[in-house]
Design an enzyme around this catalytic site. Structure first.
Site: not given
Length: 312
Positions: A141, A156-163, A180, A205, A246
């Site tokens: 994913h 990254g987790d779903s909904g984190i803003g990858k797309s 996706d 998407e 850092r």
């Protein structure tokens, strides 16, 4: 690993000509990427004959059979080579095909394919194609883009803003490979390749917008079918208690098949421009590969400063 590649697909991709066996091409399967060039077999030594491989005949093999073997010997040898598991006989350079080879192929239902390419180039083309098609595959994913010529896998987790981040990077002139779902396979000992499933190719998407066709909206230069994965950028929700690198001297990797791919973790919170950060991370990764490491320069300058101050 794939179950096998039909000889029909090999003919299409490598642009081979079919001399005999059109009706056999779909049922005959290639299951290994290695190509065999008959050597000892022509002297009737078959103890280690790789019958499951494509048998490639070049100028050396054809000339030896013509000049050093009798007709009966050729008939006997070629008939032994035409095993039921042999996917095909391939003749390079547009060389004349021995009658005994044709008869052996017909007797044992082995297709004969031809090409005008030199033997070494034809061997390389077929091997590269078969290695790609027969390689073990997996799906992950994420987003795969080509940024400044490097394949960058964004996870990254779903909904984190990858797309949304991928869309921003596409607008900056970078290329989308997959959204996706990314299909990956190991091409060789050092190369991991990523591509989109055929049904999702060139599509992106965006929540609230829907599915967009990147090639139609941004042009053919905004997409690519596959690329080597050079680095992973992992997006992680900001946590004040979590430890984030850092200075850039903490080396992270993610393991795929037999490869460890470098990984960069970027904390995400409101107000951070992820497109800028990922571009900078990619350029910094490229600089490190070219021999310039800003972290090492900083460490060296800091040590020199401490040394100078201690001497005062």
């Amino acid at each position: 690993m794939a179950d096998g590649v039909s000889v029909s697909e090999l003919v299409e991709k490598i642009r081979l000509d079919v001399f005999y066996g059109d009706e056999l091409l779909e049922q005959k399967k290639v299951t290994v990427s290695d190509i065999s060039r008959p050597g000892l077999e022509l002297t009737n030594y078959f103890k280690f004959y790789p019958h499951e491989r494509i048998q490639l005949f070049g100028e050396t093999e054809i000339s030896y059979a013509k000049d050093s073997m009798t007709k009966d010997e050729r008939t006997k040898i070629y008939d032994r080579m035409a095993d039921v598991d042999t996917p095909a006989f391939v003749v390079s350079r547009g060389l004349p095909i021995p009658e005994e080879l044709i008869q052996a192929a017909k007797n044992n239902q082995v297709p004969i394919l031809t090409s005008t390419l030199p033997t070494s180039r034809l061997l390389s083309n077929m091997t590269n194609f078969l290695e790609d098609r027969l390689a073990e595959r997996d799906s992950i994913h994420g987003e795969l883009l080509e940024i400044y010529g490097l394949g960058v896998l964004i996870t990254g987790d779903s909904g984190i803003g990858k797309s949304e981040t991928a869309l921003d990077l596409i607008k900056r002139g970078h290329r989308l490979i997959a959204d996706d779902r990314v299909d990956i396979y190991q091409q060789d000992e050092q190369t991991l390749i990523g591509e989109a499933p055929r049904i999702l190719r060139h599509l992106l998407e965006i929540r609230g917008v829907g599915i967009i066709d990147v090639m139609n909206l941004f042009g053919a230069s905004a997409v690519k079918n596959h690329t080597e994965i050079s680095v992973i950028v992992h997006l992680q929700n900001w946590d004040k208690d979590a430890h984030f690198d850092r200075l850039g001297n903490g080396e992270q990797t993610r393991h795929f098949f037999e490869l460890d791919i470098p990984k960069i973790t970027i904390p995400v919170r409101v107000g951070r421009n992820l497109g800028d950060i990922i571009e900078a991370a990619t350029m910094n990764f490229r600089a490190k590969n070219m021999g310039y490491d800003a972290t090492k320069v900083f460490d060296r300058n800091l040590n020199e400063l401490i040394k100078d101050n201690s001497q005062k």
